[in-house]
Write a protein that holds these residues in place. Structure first.
Motif, mmCIF file in Angstrom:
data_model
loop_
_atom_site.group_PDB
_atom_site.id
_atom_site.type_symbol
_atom_site.label_atom_id
_atom_site.label_comp_id
_atom_site.label_asym_id
_atom_site.label_seq_id
_atom_site.Cartn_x
_atom_site.Cartn_y
_atom_site.Cartn_z
ATOM 1 N N GLU A 97 25.230 -0.137 21.322
ATOM 2 C CA GLU A 97 24.164 -1.073 21.674
ATOM 3 C C GLU A 97 23.185 -0.401 22.622
ATOM 4 O O GLU A 97 23.586 0.208 23.615
ATOM 5 C CB GLU A 97 24.766 -2.305 22.354
ATOM 6 C CG GLU A 97 23.740 -3.313 22.811
ATOM 7 C CD GLU A 97 24.353 -4.473 23.577
ATOM 8 O OE1 GLU A 97 23.649 -5.018 24.460
ATOM 9 O OE2 GLU A 97 25.517 -4.832 23.318
ATOM 10 N N ASP A 146 26.681 -9.395 15.978
ATOM 11 C CA ASP A 146 25.968 -8.160 15.649
ATOM 12 C C ASP A 146 25.570 -8.073 14.178
ATOM 13 O O ASP A 146 24.959 -7.090 13.767
ATOM 14 C CB ASP A 146 26.843 -6.934 15.972
ATOM 15 C CG ASP A 146 27.146 -6.784 17.447
ATOM 16 O OD1 ASP A 146 26.222 -7.001 18.258
ATOM 17 O OD2 ASP A 146 28.296 -6.436 17.781
ATOM 18 N N TYR A 169 16.382 4.790 15.053
ATOM 19 C CA TYR A 169 16.895 5.286 16.332
ATOM 20 C C TYR A 169 17.502 6.688 16.229
ATOM 21 O O TYR A 169 18.144 7.150 17.163
ATOM 22 C CB TYR A 169 17.915 4.290 16.894
ATOM 23 C CG TYR A 169 17.274 2.967 17.225
ATOM 24 C CD1 TYR A 169 16.638 2.766 18.444
ATOM 25 C CD2 TYR A 169 17.261 1.930 16.293
ATOM 26 C CE1 TYR A 169 16.025 1.563 18.743
ATOM 27 C CE2 TYR A 169 16.648 0.723 16.584
ATOM 28 C CZ TYR A 169 16.028 0.541 17.812
ATOM 29 O OH TYR A 169 15.420 -0.647 18.102
ATOM 30 N N GLU A 184 21.083 -4.440 9.212
ATOM 31 C CA GLU A 184 19.780 -3.778 9.175
ATOM 32 C C GLU A 184 19.915 -2.285 8.842
ATOM 33 O O GLU A 184 19.170 -1.745 8.032
ATOM 34 C CB GLU A 184 19.082 -3.966 10.523
ATOM 35 C CG GLU A 184 17.683 -3.408 10.582
ATOM 36 C CD GLU A 184 17.047 -3.665 11.937
ATOM 37 O OE1 GLU A 184 16.500 -2.701 12.510
ATOM 38 O OE2 GLU A 184 17.112 -4.815 12.432
ATOM 39 N N ASP A 211 23.309 -9.220 12.047
ATOM 40 C CA ASP A 211 21.944 -8.897 11.610
ATOM 41 C C ASP A 211 21.574 -7.446 11.932
ATOM 42 O O ASP A 211 21.017 -6.748 11.086
ATOM 43 C CB ASP A 211 20.923 -9.858 12.234
ATOM 44 C CG ASP A 211 21.019 -11.265 11.666
ATOM 45 O OD1 ASP A 211 21.516 -11.413 10.529
ATOM 46 O OD2 ASP A 211 20.603 -12.214 12.358
ATOM 47 N N ASP A 212 21.895 -7.008 13.150
ATOM 48 C CA ASP A 212 21.597 -5.621 13.530
ATOM 49 C C ASP A 212 22.402 -4.639 12.683
ATOM 50 O O ASP A 212 21.884 -3.627 12.217
ATOM 51 C CB ASP A 212 21.906 -5.376 15.011
ATOM 52 C CG ASP A 212 20.992 -6.139 15.950
ATOM 53 O OD1 ASP A 212 19.906 -6.585 15.509
ATOM 54 O OD2 ASP A 212 21.361 -6.303 17.128
ATOM 55 N N ILE A 256 22.444 -0.433 17.427
ATOM 56 C CA ILE A 256 21.630 0.567 16.728
ATOM 57 C C ILE A 256 22.475 1.549 15.920
ATOM 58 O O ILE A 256 21.929 2.408 15.225
ATOM 59 C CB ILE A 256 20.733 1.340 17.713
ATOM 60 C CG1 ILE A 256 21.563 2.107 18.736
ATOM 61 C CG2 ILE A 256 19.732 0.390 18.368
ATOM 62 C CD1 ILE A 256 20.765 3.087 19.585
ATOM 63 N N SER A 294 20.973 3.681 12.875
ATOM 64 C CA SER A 294 19.744 3.182 12.256
ATOM 65 C C SER A 294 18.729 4.318 12.181
ATOM 66 O O SER A 294 18.577 5.093 13.137
ATOM 67 C CB SER A 294 19.187 2.044 13.111
ATOM 68 O OG SER A 294 17.876 1.733 12.738
ATOM 69 N N GLU A 298 17.156 -2.961 24.696
ATOM 70 C CA GLU A 298 16.791 -3.916 23.648
ATOM 71 C C GLU A 298 17.897 -4.914 23.336
ATOM 72 O O GLU A 298 17.695 -5.821 22.529
ATOM 73 C CB GLU A 298 16.396 -3.153 22.374
ATOM 74 C CG GLU A 298 15.160 -2.291 22.566
ATOM 75 C CD GLU A 298 14.747 -1.571 21.288
ATOM 76 O OE1 GLU A 298 15.098 -2.027 20.176
ATOM 77 O OE2 GLU A 298 14.060 -0.539 21.408
ATOM 78 N N LYS A 299 19.090 -4.706 23.924
ATOM 79 C CA LYS A 299 20.246 -5.552 23.607
ATOM 80 C C LYS A 299 20.436 -5.637 22.092
ATOM 81 O O LYS A 299 20.586 -6.720 21.526
ATOM 82 C CB LYS A 299 20.105 -6.936 24.233
ATOM 83 C CG LYS A 299 20.138 -6.917 25.740
ATOM 84 C CD LYS A 299 20.038 -8.307 26.313
ATOM 85 C CE LYS A 299 20.200 -8.389 27.792
ATOM 86 N NZ LYS A 299 19.451 -7.521 28.626
ATOM 87 N N LYS A 300 20.409 -4.462 21.455
ATOM 88 C CA LYS A 300 20.435 -4.371 19.998
ATOM 89 C C LYS A 300 21.449 -3.324 19.567
ATOM 90 O O LYS A 300 21.493 -2.235 20.131
ATOM 91 C CB LYS A 300 19.050 -3.987 19.496
ATOM 92 C CG LYS A 300 18.927 -3.821 18.004
ATOM 93 C CD LYS A 300 17.495 -3.451 17.625
ATOM 94 C CE LYS A 300 17.323 -3.303 16.133
ATOM 95 N NZ LYS A 300 17.559 -4.518 15.377
#
Length: 180
Positions: A68, A17, A101, A23, A19-20, A76, A98, A72-74
């Motif tokens: 998550e 995780d 979001y 971010e 990078d996310d 947030i 984020s 997007e499997k991200k």
């Protein structure tokens, strides 16, 4: 602690995780009302590494849960939880999302799932959240979830980034109020 809501997975944060996580945790706008400064890649990696063996329920110790977005499997956002050192049935929480979001109902959805778990399965009696008096979005979220503003703390938080003292509100909710 793993949960699933309509649009989200709430789960431990993993090294994948990074990078996310970086971010949003490096975004000055996101950090404006937080107790941390924008993170570097190295600080974020160390932070995630330190979460590996964290377990919920240890008095006075924070855990972070990743939020998550299924579609997007991200990652947030994340939610921090800390049972108080003087009484573990009282849990403080913090939330970071984020900027991309925010204002889409994700924080409310994630917190609702976590609060249901805490009140219904863990035996939590009281949940508290502390926010900067100028954090209008967080205040609106807490009040829309029926949290009570119980205190205002004057110059209770040293904001390292702005080099000044900040005021905070304490919000709380009891299990009996959540069940209504």
């Amino acid at each position: 602690m793993n949960l699933e809501t309509e649009r989200l997975y709430i789960r431990p944060i993993k090294s994948e995780d990074l990078d996310d996580f970086l971010e949003y945790r490096s975004d000055p706008k996101v950090c404006e009302f937080q107790g941390f400064q924008p993170m570097t890649r190295e600080t974020a990696a160390k932070f995630i590494e330190n979460l590996k063996n964290a377990e919920f329920g240890i008095a006075g110790e924070w855990i972070q849960l990743g939020v998550e977005l299924k579609d997007e499997k991200k990652l947030i956002g994340d939610i921090g939880l800390k049972p108080e050192s003087y009484e573990t049935r009282i849990v403080e929480f913090g939330v970071t999302f984020s900027a991309k979001y925010q204002k889409k109902g994700f924080a409310r959805e994630a917190l609702s799932g976590v609060f249901d778990l805490l009140f219904q399965r863990v035996g939590t009696h009281r949940i508290i959240g502390i926010t900067d008096v100028k954090n209008e979005n967080c205040i609106k979220l807490l009040e829309s979830m029926n949290f009570r503003r119980e205190a205002e703390f004057k110059q209770s938080f040293w904001d390292q980034g702005k080099n000044k003292w900040r005021d905070e509100f304490l919000y709380a909710m009891l299990k009996k109020d959540w069940n209504k």
